[in-house]
Design an enzyme around this catalytic site. Structure first.
Site, PDB file in Angstrom:
ATOM      1  N   HIS A 249       0.824  -1.231   0.000  1.00  0.00           N
ATOM      2  CA  HIS A 249       0.000   0.000   0.000  1.00  0.00           C
ATOM      3  C   HIS A 249       0.851   1.273   0.000  1.00  0.00           C
ATOM      4  O   HIS A 249       0.321   2.367  -0.204  1.00  0.00           O
ATOM      5  CB  HIS A 249      -0.918   0.051   1.225  1.00  0.00           C
ATOM      6  CG  HIS A 249      -1.950  -1.029   1.249  1.00  0.00           C
ATOM      7  ND1 HIS A 249      -2.852  -1.215   0.221  1.00  0.00           N
ATOM      8  CD2 HIS A 249      -2.217  -2.002   2.169  1.00  0.00           C
ATOM      9  CE1 HIS A 249      -3.631  -2.253   0.515  1.00  0.00           C
ATOM     10  NE2 HIS A 249      -3.270  -2.744   1.690  1.00  0.00           N
TER      11      HIS A 249
ATOM     12  N   ASP B 248      -4.296 -12.742   3.801  1.00  0.00           N
ATOM     13  CA  ASP B 248      -5.547 -12.287   4.408  1.00  0.00           C
ATOM     14  C   ASP B 248      -6.771 -12.629   3.561  1.00  0.00           C
ATOM     15  O   ASP B 248      -7.893 -12.292   3.928  1.00  0.00           O
ATOM     16  CB  ASP B 248      -5.487 -10.781   4.732  1.00  0.00           C
ATOM     17  CG  ASP B 248      -4.770  -9.973   3.677  1.00  0.00           C
ATOM     18  OD1 ASP B 248      -4.517 -10.503   2.567  1.00  0.00           O
ATOM     19  OD2 ASP B 248      -4.456  -8.791   3.947  1.00  0.00           O
TER      20      ASP B 248
ATOM     21  N   HIS C  70      -6.222  -7.388  -0.289  1.00  0.00           N
ATOM     22  CA  HIS C  70      -6.401  -5.957  -0.577  1.00  0.00           C
ATOM     23  C   HIS C  70      -5.697  -5.591  -1.879  1.00  0.00           C
ATOM     24  O   HIS C  70      -4.679  -6.184  -2.225  1.00  0.00           O
ATOM     25  CB  HIS C  70      -5.803  -5.108   0.558  1.00  0.00           C
ATOM     26  CG  HIS C  70      -6.406  -5.397   1.896  1.00  0.00           C
ATOM     27  ND1 HIS C  70      -5.818  -6.246   2.816  1.00  0.00           N
ATOM     28  CD2 HIS C  70      -7.556  -4.954   2.462  1.00  0.00           C
ATOM     29  CE1 HIS C  70      -6.592  -6.309   3.904  1.00  0.00           C
ATOM     30  NE2 HIS C  70      -7.648  -5.539   3.717  1.00  0.00           N
TER      31      HIS C  70
ATOM     32  N   ASP D 183      -2.621 -10.812  -2.157  1.00  0.00           N
ATOM     33  CA  ASP D 183      -3.161 -10.272  -0.909  1.00  0.00           C
ATOM     34  C   ASP D 183      -4.630  -9.910  -1.147  1.00  0.00           C
ATOM     35  O   ASP D 183      -5.012  -9.556  -2.261  1.00  0.00           O
ATOM     36  CB  ASP D 183      -2.373  -9.013  -0.517  1.00  0.00           C
ATOM     37  CG  ASP D 183      -2.729  -8.489   0.867  1.00  0.00           C
ATOM     38  OD1 ASP D 183      -1.995  -8.789   1.819  1.00  0.00           O
ATOM     39  OD2 ASP D 183      -3.744  -7.774   0.978  1.00  0.00           O
TER      40      ASP D 183
HETATM   41 ZN   LIG Z   1      -3.931  -7.202   2.848  1.00  0.00          ZN
END
Ligand SMILES: [Zn+2]
Length: 348
Positions: free
Chosen positions: A124, A246, A161, A159
């Site tokens: 991120h 995740d 996200h 991931d």
């Molecule tokens: Zn994540």
């Protein structure tokens, strides 16, 4: 096959009590290395602190100065999700350097597979901003180092996200193909199928958004249908993975329903794109349920190293199959529009 991992370093001072991004996560990932009982096929590369020159391939110098100063002033909350402590600057530079060290070791051996178990995670982190628990973009810093040596790098980000930082860094760079599977809607909100890259890299960003509840069969179908043709066309000379865990069904941060068996399957698929030995490195990103993290890292590595490793069955039957064609046509429309606009530009 040799597994090259970063040697452990002390990251315990990068911690905010109660925060899910905690030191136990790396411990869980490293226990997975032990589970595989690789003996002398487990090789450790000592992490070093990434240099400013290595960091500024990705991050703005002013941001690095600010982050360093913020930490040395005692740290605190950078945003509601993201913290730093006095020691975070030094730890983040070691985390970034760990990836570079593992890659150097793979290149020296011309063999093996790399796994970098470090924190803070990276995908991120933007060129000029920390966010989403991430301070420095470890995978992007590694990709940029490879690109500087003339490599063409595929980054697969599984991931849960969207890796908005990595996407931003290589948005307009045709030497990097960024492919992300992620739950949508979910933090950070980016990663629609219509985000396909900038003018100089049209198509070199591939986003596969998945609805909450999606299972492994849906993720695999979407990946095969949308990403694989782009990956084949791109012809990468190196493959990096933003290996977050995740998306596992036990993870408290999101709602995909993957199992360790799905991670093994996905890892095998990605390993199929690696153009030669010693050209695959995986970077730990998210993963907040410690047991799921350990079992999924173990399954991933057992699958790519082709050794025994206990794992759950792959999952199937979740929602999202019907959305794949929609995402594909959304991407197709965006590509067409970009190509047409680029053509008009050159005609003028
Ligand atoms: Zn994540």
């Amino acid at each position: 096959m040799v597994l090259v991992v970063n040697a452990a370093f002390d990251d315990s001072a990068h911690e905010d009590p109660g925060h899910p991004e905690r030191p136990d996560r790396v411990t869980a990932a490293r226990l997975a290395f032990d589970d595989l009982e690789l003996g002398s096929d487990l090789v450790e590369a000592p992490a070093y602190s990434a240099t400013r020159a290595e960091l500024t391939r990705v991050h703005d110098g002013a941001y690095l100065d600010e982050l360093g100063a913020f930490c040395y002033a005692g740290g605190g909350d950078i945003d509601p999700d993201t913290y730093a402590t006095y020691d975070s600057w030094a730890i983040a530079k070691l985390a970034a350097g760990a990836g570079l060290a593992v890659i150097e070791e793979l290149q020296r051996r011309r063999d093996g597979i790399g796994f970098i178990a470090v924190r803070p995670p990276g995908h991120h982190a933007l060129a000029n901003r920390a966010m989403g628990f991430c301070l420095l973009n470890n995978v992007a810093i590694a990709a940029a180092a490879l690109v500087a040596r003339g490599e063409r790098v595929l980054i697969v980000d599984w991931d849960v996200h969207h890796g908005n930082g990595t996407q931003q860094v290589f948005w307009d760079d045709p030497r990097v193909l960024y492919v992300s599977t992620h739950q949508s809607p979910l933090f950070p909100g980016s990663g629609t199928a219509s985000e396909v890259g900038g003018w100089h890299a049209i198509g070199d960003t591939v986003n596969i958004p998945l609805p909450p509840g999606a299972t492994g069969d849906v993720v695999r179908s979407a990946f095969d249908d949308i990403a694989v043709p782009e990956i084949d066309k791109f012809a990468a000379t190196w493959v990096l993975v933003s290996a977050g865990y995740d998306a596992h069904r036990a993870d408290p941060m999101a709602n995909l329903e993957l199992t360790s068996g799905d991670h093994a399957d996905f890892a095998r698929t990605v390993a199929g794109f690696v153009p030669g030995p010693g050209r695959l490195a995986m970077f730990l990103e998210g993963g907040y349920d410690l047991a799921a993290l350990r079992s999924s890292v173990r399954a991933t590595l057992a699958s790519v190293l082709d050794v025994a490793g206990e794992m759950e069955d792959p999952s199937s039957g979740g929602p999202g199959m019907d959305g794949i064609q929609r995402a594909k046509s959304e991407r197709g429309g965006a590509l067409e529009m970009m190509h047409r606009a680029a053509q008009e530009e050159t005609q003028q």
